[in-house]
Design an enzyme around this catalytic site. Structure first.
Site, PDB file in Angstrom:
ATOM      1  N   ASP A 292       0.835  -1.205   0.000  1.00 53.87           N
ATOM      2  CA  ASP A 292       0.000   0.000   0.000  1.00 53.87           C
ATOM      3  C   ASP A 292       0.875   1.262   0.000  1.00 53.87           C
ATOM      4  O   ASP A 292       1.997   1.256   0.496  1.00 53.87           O
ATOM      5  CB  ASP A 292      -0.914  -0.021   1.235  1.00 53.87           C
ATOM      6  CG  ASP A 292      -2.081   0.952   1.095  1.00 53.87           C
ATOM      7  OD1 ASP A 292      -2.376   1.387  -0.034  1.00 53.87           O
ATOM      8  OD2 ASP A 292      -2.699   1.278   2.126  1.00 53.87           O
TER       9      ASP A 292
ATOM     10  N   GLY B 281      -0.049   5.421  -4.393  1.00 52.72           N
ATOM     11  CA  GLY B 281      -0.672   6.689  -4.782  1.00 52.72           C
ATOM     12  C   GLY B 281      -0.070   7.850  -4.006  1.00 52.72           C
ATOM     13  O   GLY B 281       0.305   8.879  -4.589  1.00 52.72           O
TER      14      GLY B 281
ATOM     15  N   HIS C 163       2.259   3.427  -9.065  1.00 49.72           N
ATOM     16  CA  HIS C 163       2.007   2.016  -9.356  1.00 49.72           C
ATOM     17  C   HIS C 163       3.159   1.420 -10.170  1.00 49.72           C
ATOM     18  O   HIS C 163       3.561   0.289  -9.947  1.00 49.72           O
ATOM     19  CB  HIS C 163       0.690   1.833 -10.112  1.00 49.72           C
ATOM     20  CG  HIS C 163      -0.522   2.219  -9.306  1.00 49.72           C
ATOM     21  ND1 HIS C 163      -0.675   1.852  -7.994  1.00 49.72           N
ATOM     22  CD2 HIS C 163      -1.619   2.955  -9.618  1.00 49.72           C
ATOM     23  CE1 HIS C 163      -1.827   2.334  -7.534  1.00 49.72           C
ATOM     24  NE2 HIS C 163      -2.408   3.022  -8.497  1.00 49.72           N
TER      25      HIS C 163
ATOM     26  N   SER D  77      -7.538  -5.620  -4.869  1.00 47.51           N
ATOM     27  CA  SER D  77      -8.561  -6.222  -4.021  1.00 47.51           C
ATOM     28  C   SER D  77      -9.915  -6.216  -4.727  1.00 47.51           C
ATOM     29  O   SER D  77     -10.123  -5.467  -5.692  1.00 47.51           O
ATOM     30  CB  SER D  77      -8.668  -5.468  -2.693  1.00 47.51           C
ATOM     31  OG  SER D  77      -9.356  -4.249  -2.867  1.00 47.51           O
TER      32      SER D  77
ATOM     33  N   LEU E   3      11.132 -20.524  -4.972  1.00 47.38           N
ATOM     34  CA  LEU E   3      10.253 -19.583  -4.267  1.00 47.38           C
ATOM     35  C   LEU E   3       8.895 -19.641  -4.967  1.00 47.38           C
ATOM     36  O   LEU E   3       8.844 -19.744  -6.194  1.00 47.38           O
ATOM     37  CB  LEU E   3      10.833 -18.158  -4.369  1.00 47.38           C
ATOM     38  CG  LEU E   3       9.962 -16.991  -3.885  1.00 47.38           C
ATOM     39  CD1 LEU E   3       9.853 -16.991  -2.358  1.00 47.38           C
ATOM     40  CD2 LEU E   3      10.547 -15.647  -4.342  1.00 47.38           C
TER      41      LEU E   3
END
Ligand code: IPE
Ligand code: IPE
Ligand code: MG
Length: 252
Positions: A25, A28, A42, A70, A136
């Protein structure tokens, strides 16, 4: 077969987390602070993902799970959503070969049916190309919501075993979208907010939580090391007492 619930085994204090899950997060705000459009944040965020994948390999982490979009992010302005989709598509195109060359398995979980057919196909190709890689496992959560995950698992269970009348945890767990991975040991949220925002609700039951004000584009190796160090100082008790943990260490 992974341990289905990390709440059953007690990892050693000081151990490196096996599974790190991150809410990326602050893209922006990172851009706005620099008088740049949000999309610039982004695209910097994609660079940070690349760094994080390398850093996880260096640290010996087995699973890295990243919240990229999301189920609630559709509420954003149409232009931002379409730019995010394009970024996702180009990042997939650009990175898949490199991931494969580095023995990294890529998974994308979430309700993918809402994405364009072209994007869904890219995702399927990337997943099948890297399916047998071992170093991974990187999971991208896209159009993902923790509640969606529980409900879709419930529906799959009901379809597969309609005779079940009493649902138990172990019935549901194999149908959750990340059943291939142990539950996260360490959760990181960048960008300063202290909430889970409908991320892995079921799987985070006993995960250690770490919040940092650092915006995602600025989150690199040093910041990951700080999060891991914080994790390594925690005593994971899973309901037991400290004394019980000491006792079990003494046992042969
Ligand atoms: C996270 O950064 C990326 C996505 C949700 C796709 P944000 O875009 O939420 O950044 P802030 O929180 O507005 O700074
Ligand atoms: C969470 O970030 C989702 C992702 C990082 C993909 P948001 O920025 O959308 O979260 P809220 O809405 O502020 O909780
Ligand atoms: Mg945000």
């Amino acid at each position: 077969m992974p341990e289905l619930s990390s709440t059953q085994t007690i990892p050693k204090v000081g151990a490196v987390p096996k599974h790190v899950a991150i809410i990326m997060d602050g893209n922006g705000r990172w851009a706005t602070q620099r008088f740049m459009p949000r999309v610039a944040g982004h695209s910097k965020g994609v660079d940070a993902v690349r760094t994080m994948v390398e850093a996880c390999i260096e640290q010996g982490i087995d699973y890295l799970t990243l919240f990229a979009f999301s189920s609630e992010n559709w509420r954003r302005p149409e232009e931002e959503v379409s730019i995010l989709m394009r970024l996702f598509m180009t990042a997939l195109e650009r990175e898949v070969n490199r991931l494969h060359a580095n023995d990294i398995c890529l998974k994308v979980v979430g309700d993918l049916s809402r994405f364009s057919e072209a994007l869904q196909e890219k995702i399927r190709d990337a997943e099948s190309k890297t399916a047998n890689n071992k170093r991974l496992t990187v999971t991208i959560c896209a159009n993902y919501g923790g509640r969606w995950d529980i409900v879709q698992a419930m529906n799959k269970l009901l379809a597969a075993q309609p005779e079940i009348t009493q649902i138990e945890e172990h019935h549901l767990a194999p149908y959750l979208s990340m059943a291939y991975a142990p539950e996260p040991d360490l959760f990181i949220r960048t960008g300063g907010e202290k909430r889970v925002s409908n991320f892995l609700l079921w799987q985070l039951a006993y995960t250690e939580l770490y919040f940092t004000d650092t915006y995602w584009p600025d989150f690199g190796r040093t910041e990951l090391t700080a999060a891991i160090q914080s994790y390594q100082h925690r005593e994971r008790r899973f309901g037991r007492t400290s004394e019980q943990l000491l006792e079990s260490k003494k046992a042969p």
